[in-house]
Design a protein around this motif. Sequence first.
Motif, PDB file in Angstrom:
ATOM      1  N   ALA A 232      -3.924  -4.843  -9.822  1.00 34.39           N
ATOM      2  CA  ALA A 232      -3.884  -4.137 -11.098  1.00 34.39           C
ATOM      3  C   ALA A 232      -5.061  -3.147 -11.139  1.00 34.39           C
ATOM      4  O   ALA A 232      -5.288  -2.427 -10.175  1.00 34.39           O
ATOM      5  CB  ALA A 232      -3.918  -5.119 -12.256  1.00 34.39           C
ATOM      6  N   ARG A 233      -5.813  -3.150 -12.247  1.00 39.20           N
ATOM      7  CA  ARG A 233      -6.998  -2.280 -12.332  1.00 39.20           C
ATOM      8  C   ARG A 233      -8.273  -3.135 -12.411  1.00 39.20           C
ATOM      9  O   ARG A 233      -9.251  -2.755 -13.042  1.00 39.20           O
ATOM     10  CB  ARG A 233      -6.886  -1.374 -13.564  1.00 39.20           C
ATOM     11  N   ILE A 234      -8.249  -4.277 -11.730  1.00 35.62           N
ATOM     12  CA  ILE A 234      -9.393  -5.196 -11.819  1.00 35.62           C
ATOM     13  C   ILE A 234     -10.620  -4.548 -11.176  1.00 35.62           C
ATOM     14  O   ILE A 234     -10.571  -4.052 -10.055  1.00 35.62           O
ATOM     15  CB  ILE A 234      -9.078  -6.537 -11.148  1.00 35.62           C
ATOM     16  N   ARG A 235     -11.729  -4.600 -11.931  1.00 37.20           N
ATOM     17  CA  ARG A 235     -12.974  -4.004 -11.429  1.00 37.20           C
ATOM     18  C   ARG A 235     -13.823  -5.054 -10.727  1.00 37.20           C
ATOM     19  O   ARG A 235     -13.683  -6.252 -10.958  1.00 37.20           O
ATOM     20  CB  ARG A 235     -13.758  -3.372 -12.585  1.00 37.20           C
ATOM     21  N   LEU A 236     -14.692  -4.574  -9.860  1.00 36.13           N
ATOM     22  CA  LEU A 236     -15.622  -5.465  -9.166  1.00 36.13           C
ATOM     23  C   LEU A 236     -16.657  -6.001 -10.149  1.00 36.13           C
ATOM     24  O   LEU A 236     -17.023  -5.325 -11.109  1.00 36.13           O
ATOM     25  CB  LEU A 236     -16.335  -4.696  -8.045  1.00 36.13           C
ATOM     26  N   ASP A 237     -17.126  -7.226  -9.885  1.00 37.90           N
ATOM     27  CA  ASP A 237     -18.223  -7.769 -10.683  1.00 37.90           C
ATOM     28  C   ASP A 237     -19.463  -6.903 -10.457  1.00 37.90           C
ATOM     29  O   ASP A 237     -19.622  -6.313  -9.379  1.00 37.90           O
ATOM     30  CB  ASP A 237     -18.528  -9.208 -10.258  1.00 37.90           C
ATOM     31  N   GLU A 239     -22.448  -7.530  -9.634  1.00 32.84           N
ATOM     32  CA  GLU A 239     -23.249  -7.823  -8.426  1.00 32.84           C
ATOM     33  C   GLU A 239     -22.549  -7.372  -7.140  1.00 32.84           C
ATOM     34  O   GLU A 239     -23.176  -7.288  -6.074  1.00 32.84           O
ATOM     35  CB  GLU A 239     -23.589  -9.321  -8.335  1.00 32.84           C
ATOM     36  N   GLN A 240     -21.263  -7.049  -7.238  1.00 26.58           N
ATOM     37  CA  GLN A 240     -20.532  -6.561  -6.058  1.00 26.58           C
ATOM     38  C   GLN A 240     -20.593  -5.041  -5.945  1.00 26.58           C
ATOM     39  O   GLN A 240     -20.143  -4.484  -4.955  1.00 26.58           O
ATOM     40  CB  GLN A 240     -19.053  -6.987  -6.134  1.00 26.58           C
ATOM     41  N   ARG A 241     -21.166  -4.408  -6.948  1.00 30.70           N
ATOM     42  CA  ARG A 241     -21.222  -2.957  -6.957  1.00 30.70           C
ATOM     43  C   ARG A 241     -22.619  -2.465  -6.598  1.00 30.70           C
ATOM     44  O   ARG A 241     -23.599  -3.124  -6.873  1.00 30.70           O
ATOM     45  CB  ARG A 241     -20.830  -2.417  -8.340  1.00 30.70           C
ATOM     46  N   ASP A 242     -22.647  -1.313  -5.945  1.00 29.45           N
ATOM     47  CA  ASP A 242     -23.933  -0.688  -5.617  1.00 29.45           C
ATOM     48  C   ASP A 242     -24.144   0.481  -6.571  1.00 29.45           C
ATOM     49  O   ASP A 242     -23.619   1.581  -6.361  1.00 29.45           O
ATOM     50  CB  ASP A 242     -23.913  -0.212  -4.155  1.00 29.45           C
ATOM     51  N   ASP A 243     -24.912   0.220  -7.632  1.00 31.82           N
ATOM     52  CA  ASP A 243     -25.095   1.250  -8.660  1.00 31.82           C
ATOM     53  C   ASP A 243     -25.958   2.411  -8.175  1.00 31.82           C
ATOM     54  O   ASP A 243     -26.019   3.457  -8.818  1.00 31.82           O
ATOM     55  CB  ASP A 243     -25.702   0.629  -9.928  1.00 31.82           C
ATOM     56  N   ASN A 244     -26.651   2.220  -7.053  1.00 34.17           N
ATOM     57  CA  ASN A 244     -27.481   3.300  -6.519  1.00 34.17           C
ATOM     58  C   ASN A 244     -26.655   4.320  -5.735  1.00 34.17           C
ATOM     59  O   ASN A 244     -27.143   5.380  -5.391  1.00 34.17           O
ATOM     60  CB  ASN A 244     -28.572   2.736  -5.591  1.00 34.17           C
ATOM     61  N   GLU A 245     -25.400   3.948  -5.447  1.00 38.09           N
ATOM     62  CA  GLU A 245     -24.563   4.851  -4.655  1.00 38.09           C
ATOM     63  C   GLU A 245     -23.658   5.656  -5.583  1.00 38.09           C
ATOM     64  O   GLU A 245     -22.807   5.097  -6.269  1.00 38.09           O
ATOM     65  CB  GLU A 245     -23.705   4.041  -3.673  1.00 38.09           C
ATOM     66  N   PRO A 246     -23.847   6.988  -5.617  1.00 35.06           N
ATOM     67  CA  PRO A 246     -22.971   7.787  -6.488  1.00 35.06           C
ATOM     68  C   PRO A 246     -21.531   7.697  -6.001  1.00 35.06           C
ATOM     69  O   PRO A 246     -21.269   7.724  -4.802  1.00 35.06           O
ATOM     70  CB  PRO A 246     -23.523   9.214  -6.348  1.00 35.06           C
ATOM     71  N   PHE A 247     -20.612   7.530  -6.926  1.00 36.57           N
ATOM     72  CA  PHE A 247     -19.190   7.409  -6.617  1.00 36.57           C
ATOM     73  C   PHE A 247     -18.876   6.195  -5.735  1.00 36.57           C
ATOM     74  O   PHE A 247     -17.948   6.210  -4.940  1.00 36.57           O
ATOM     75  CB  PHE A 247     -18.642   8.697  -5.953  1.00 36.57           C
ATOM     76  N   GLY A 248     -19.676   5.150  -5.847  1.00 37.88           N
ATOM     77  CA  GLY A 248     -19.452   3.920  -5.068  1.00 37.88           C
ATOM     78  C   GLY A 248     -18.210   3.163  -5.540  1.00 37.88           C
ATOM     79  O   GLY A 248     -17.573   3.536  -6.535  1.00 37.88           O
ATOM     80  N   PHE A 249     -17.871   2.095  -4.830  1.00 38.80           N
ATOM     81  CA  PHE A 249     -16.678   1.309  -5.158  1.00 38.80           C
ATOM     82  C   PHE A 249     -16.799   0.665  -6.541  1.00 38.80           C
ATOM     83  O   PHE A 249     -17.835   0.086  -6.872  1.00 38.80           O
ATOM     84  CB  PHE A 249     -16.448   0.193  -4.131  1.00 38.80           C
ATOM     85  N   GLU A 250     -15.731   0.755  -7.321  1.00 44.71           N
ATOM     86  CA  GLU A 250     -15.681   0.122  -8.638  1.00 44.71           C
ATOM     87  C   GLU A 250     -14.551  -0.883  -8.763  1.00 44.71           C
ATOM     88  O   GLU A 250     -14.621  -1.808  -9.552  1.00 44.71           O
ATOM     89  CB  GLU A 250     -15.454   1.193  -9.726  1.00 44.71           C
ATOM     90  N   PHE A 251     -13.478  -0.678  -7.977  1.00 48.72           N
ATOM     91  CA  PHE A 251     -12.271  -1.483  -8.156  1.00 48.72           C
ATOM     92  C   PHE A 251     -12.067  -2.459  -6.993  1.00 48.72           C
ATOM     93  O   PHE A 251     -12.464  -2.186  -5.862  1.00 48.72           O
ATOM     94  CB  PHE A 251     -11.035  -0.573  -8.270  1.00 48.72           C
ATOM     95  N   GLN A 252     -11.418  -3.568  -7.301  1.00 47.98           N
ATOM     96  CA  GLN A 252     -11.166  -4.589  -6.275  1.00 47.98           C
ATOM     97  C   GLN A 252     -10.364  -4.030  -5.106  1.00 47.98           C
ATOM     98  O   GLN A 252     -10.599  -4.405  -3.959  1.00 47.98           O
ATOM     99  CB  GLN A 252     -10.430  -5.790  -6.887  1.00 47.98           C
ATOM    100  N   VAL A 253      -9.403  -3.166  -5.410  1.00 49.89           N
ATOM    101  CA  VAL A 253      -8.563  -2.648  -4.334  1.00 49.89           C
ATOM    102  C   VAL A 253      -9.396  -1.854  -3.318  1.00 49.89           C
ATOM    103  O   VAL A 253      -9.137  -1.905  -2.109  1.00 49.89           O
ATOM    104  CB  VAL A 253      -7.389  -1.794  -4.887  1.00 49.89           C
ATOM    105  N   GLU A 254     -10.442  -1.167  -3.781  1.00 48.22           N
ATOM    106  CA  GLU A 254     -11.320  -0.426  -2.868  1.00 48.22           C
ATOM    107  C   GLU A 254     -12.058  -1.380  -1.931  1.00 48.22           C
ATOM    108  O   GLU A 254     -12.178  -1.147  -0.726  1.00 48.22           O
ATOM    109  CB  GLU A 254     -12.343   0.390  -3.662  1.00 48.22           C
ATOM    110  N   SER A 255     -12.542  -2.460  -2.509  1.00 46.25           N
ATOM    111  CA  SER A 255     -13.277  -3.460  -1.741  1.00 46.25           C
ATOM    112  C   SER A 255     -12.360  -4.138  -0.715  1.00 46.25           C
ATOM    113  O   SER A 255     -12.756  -4.410   0.423  1.00 46.25           O
ATOM    114  CB  SER A 255     -13.855  -4.494  -2.708  1.00 46.25           C
ATOM    115  N   TYR A 256     -11.104  -4.382  -1.109  1.00 44.30           N
ATOM    116  CA  TYR A 256     -10.131  -4.996  -0.211  1.00 44.30           C
ATOM    117  C   TYR A 256      -9.880  -4.104   1.005  1.00 44.30           C
ATOM    118  O   TYR A 256      -9.882  -4.564   2.152  1.00 44.30           O
ATOM    119  CB  TYR A 256      -8.817  -5.233  -0.975  1.00 44.30           C
TER     120      TYR A 256
END
Length: 367
Positions: A232-237, A239-256
């Motif tokens: 769906a549109r589930i976002r990463l928790d 702690e799973q996101r790198d806020d220092n990286e511009p345009f970094g991964f936000e969604f679970q599907v990206e991480s998968y």
Amino acid sequence: MGDARQYHLLSSPFRMKRGGELHGARVAYETWGTLSPNRDNAILILTGLSPSAHAAANEQDPTPGWWNEMIGSGKAFDTDRFHVICVNSLGSDKGSTCAASIDPATGEPYRLTFPALSLEDVANAAHEAVRGMGIEQLACLVGCSMGGMSALAYMLLHPGAARTHISVDTAPQAQPFAIAIRSLQREAIRLDPHWNEGRYSDDQWPEHGMSIARKLGVITYRSAMEWNGRFARIRLDPEQRDDNEPFGFEFQVESYLEGHARRFNRQFDPNSYLYLSRASDWFDVAEYGQGDVMRGLASIHIERALVIGVSTDILFPLEQQETIAKGLEAAGAQVDFVALDSPQGHDAFLVDIENYSRAIGGFLATI
């Protein structure tokens, strides 16, 4: 874990369809079950682009294979009855001669001096391996995805080499969408600075290019329905996101997709990927029928065929499998056509084991 691979040394020189030749080349294969005294119970499986010959566990290598639930005693490919062979494609780096192999003429890896590879070359190499085992005619020739196109080439080039055929999620030619995706995958690899015109090394490896190529592949191997259902549109928790990286991964599907790419990255030689990918785009049954696919299929003569497709497959759409079924039927074969509604898209044959087992096991029980 033992190495279950066996090797067939190809004729030397082994001449390629588009010019060039290989010397001292080989293909890797694995087998399950026992070949009958009159050698008439052999099934040959030709694989998709990335798998090895290790389709299932066997005594020499007990690790699960890519089609593990399909091959074995009492399974769809029943090894109590059949001798099952899986050949690794010529041009693949899973034991067969490929762009990463050493060129005996130079003592260096072929890299981009490897001759242009076609799926006809893949078919001819597999046919040589089968003949090398003393098998004149296969009880059944099976092809999955790219291997399904290689199987069509096998039957076109070697009439009478197979009694029956199982076509799984494949096509008589690549459609523009599939060509476009594979073209982007190759471009991603070639644009990675570390690719370096094919002269990369272990410490300078085109990881970014291979990663994008794999992600593009995985997206097309599944259906939109499956992506919606799983992520769906589930976002990463946080702690799973790198806020220092511009345009970094936000969604679970990206991480998968990232996880998939990481697992694949060092498992496949980039140049070999390029060669096999292009070979898939080049293949066209119409070449054997004065520019007409149906006329090309008309020169394949087998007794029976099972053609399986999936309604959610965007890479090898169902209508392409219908074309294969109609063409083989018009050529005189008795054809069973099975259209599945598996949500997994092109990858369904690796995932929806229950439905594929029923179709394939049911067909093989009648030959």
